[in-house]
Design a protein around this motif. Sequence first.
Motif, PDB file in Angstrom:
ATOM      1  N   SER A 116      25.162   5.440  62.788  1.00  0.00           N
ATOM      2  CA  SER A 116      24.489   5.122  61.526  1.00  0.00           C
ATOM      3  C   SER A 116      23.019   4.867  61.819  1.00  0.00           C
ATOM      4  O   SER A 116      22.655   4.440  62.921  1.00  0.00           O
ATOM      5  CB  SER A 116      25.106   3.886  60.867  1.00  0.00           C
ATOM      6  N   ASN A 117      22.175   5.100  60.825  1.00  0.00           N
ATOM      7  CA  ASN A 117      20.763   4.736  60.950  1.00  0.00           C
ATOM      8  C   ASN A 117      20.465   3.403  60.262  1.00  0.00           C
ATOM      9  O   ASN A 117      19.303   3.059  60.044  1.00  0.00           O
ATOM     10  CB  ASN A 117      19.860   5.833  60.387  1.00  0.00           C
ATOM     11  N   LYS A 118      21.522   2.642  59.941  1.00  0.00           N
ATOM     12  CA  LYS A 118      21.367   1.349  59.280  1.00  0.00           C
ATOM     13  C   LYS A 118      21.858   0.222  60.186  1.00  0.00           C
ATOM     14  O   LYS A 118      22.856   0.363  60.893  1.00  0.00           O
ATOM     15  CB  LYS A 118      22.172   1.307  57.980  1.00  0.00           C
ATOM     16  N   MET A 119      21.167  -0.891  60.111  1.00  0.00           N
ATOM     17  CA  MET A 119      21.558  -2.087  60.847  1.00  0.00           C
ATOM     18  C   MET A 119      21.160  -3.316  60.042  1.00  0.00           C
ATOM     19  O   MET A 119      20.059  -3.372  59.478  1.00  0.00           O
ATOM     20  CB  MET A 119      20.865  -2.113  62.210  1.00  0.00           C
ATOM     21  N   SER A 126      11.781   5.561  58.073  1.00  0.00           N
ATOM     22  CA  SER A 126      12.176   4.309  58.730  1.00  0.00           C
ATOM     23  C   SER A 126      11.581   3.131  57.977  1.00  0.00           C
ATOM     24  O   SER A 126      10.437   3.181  57.510  1.00  0.00           O
ATOM     25  CB  SER A 126      11.694   4.302  60.179  1.00  0.00           C
ATOM     26  N   SER A 127      12.344   2.040  57.874  1.00  0.00           N
ATOM     27  CA  SER A 127      11.882   0.914  57.067  1.00  0.00           C
ATOM     28  C   SER A 127      12.567  -0.378  57.487  1.00  0.00           C
ATOM     29  O   SER A 127      13.573  -0.368  58.207  1.00  0.00           O
ATOM     30  CB  SER A 127      12.156   1.172  55.578  1.00  0.00           C
ATOM     31  N   ILE A 128      12.011  -1.482  57.009  1.00  0.00           N
ATOM     32  CA  ILE A 128      12.640  -2.797  57.093  1.00  0.00           C
ATOM     33  C   ILE A 128      12.666  -3.378  55.686  1.00  0.00           C
ATOM     34  O   ILE A 128      11.628  -3.439  55.018  1.00  0.00           O
ATOM     35  CB  ILE A 128      11.886  -3.758  58.035  1.00  0.00           C
ATOM     36  N   ILE A 134      17.470  -2.797  58.612  1.00  0.00           N
ATOM     37  CA  ILE A 134      16.575  -1.852  59.285  1.00  0.00           C
ATOM     38  C   ILE A 134      17.150  -0.447  59.137  1.00  0.00           C
ATOM     39  O   ILE A 134      18.332  -0.218  59.394  1.00  0.00           O
ATOM     40  CB  ILE A 134      16.420  -2.191  60.769  1.00  0.00           C
ATOM     41  N   THR A 135      16.299   0.480  58.712  1.00  0.00           N
ATOM     42  CA  THR A 135      16.644   1.895  58.683  1.00  0.00           C
ATOM     43  C   THR A 135      15.834   2.600  59.759  1.00  0.00           C
ATOM     44  O   THR A 135      14.604   2.545  59.749  1.00  0.00           O
ATOM     45  CB  THR A 135      16.348   2.522  57.312  1.00  0.00           C
ATOM     46  N   THR A 136      16.526   3.234  60.705  1.00  0.00           N
ATOM     47  CA  THR A 136      15.851   3.921  61.809  1.00  0.00           C
ATOM     48  C   THR A 136      16.032   5.423  61.653  1.00  0.00           C
ATOM     49  O   THR A 136      17.101   5.975  61.917  1.00  0.00           O
ATOM     50  CB  THR A 136      16.416   3.465  63.165  1.00  0.00           C
TER      51      THR A 136
END
Length: 261
Positions: A151-154, A185-187, A227-229
């Motif tokens: 996943s790109n989410k955390m 990408s974002s927070i 967080i999105t990476t």
Amino acid sequence: MKTTFKTVLTNVALFACMAFVSACDSENEDPNPSQVVNFTEIKGSGDISTQISAFRTLLGDPLNTAVNATGRREINWDAVPDNQTNTDNFPGDFFNSTDPSLPAGRKRGIVFSTPGSGLRVSDKDFSDAVSGNSEQFKAFSPARTFAAIGSNKMDLTFRIPGTATAAFVRGFGAIFSDVDRTNISSIEFFEGDKSLGKFNVPARSDNNGFSFLGVVFPDNKVTRVTITTGSAGITGGYKYHANDDLVIMDDFFYSEPAAGQ
């Protein structure tokens, strides 16, 4: 009648922002006016040493190894032992052990989770997990880096260090490696279920490929960070696709977790 004001102050990569709403005297005054959210955002790419120094100053000293009323915490992943490196089952509560026999470095008041299949700390810059483009990632503080798997989410939540007591922070920031595309990408920061805002990580601007983003909310209690990476998650045996923007992370910075009132 409602009037909205927004003030933005810019100095290099430092953004001090205040958004607020004021309602004029009126029979139709909104009974639920928008809430004030003050924040300071620091971001940059390339040589990010100035941004990191500025963010540390915002969070405050000292760099804590025990519970404190002020100061900050940092994680650079190099405390992770070899037997929990380069696997997809890194424990989400590794940095918030409640075992009194474990050292202070294992009690930093932060817990990680992902909708993906796991979490991974790598001392190979994920070259063993991403085939076809194994040199795209770099460690800012060698040698270990961090990412979710599948996943790109955390999500990050906070605890009083060394306990199970829920906590909040005033600010959080992270170093990202190989952000190729803007606005991906974002927070995002949350106070309970309320979003305090989503902030985009700047794209890389040199061959080192580092980006930094950090935000402090002086008047709000940040209880969760998402967080999105990049545009896709890293998976075991991932085969590189040119349309994907894969991103990993290095150092984390956040204010000393405090108990909610």
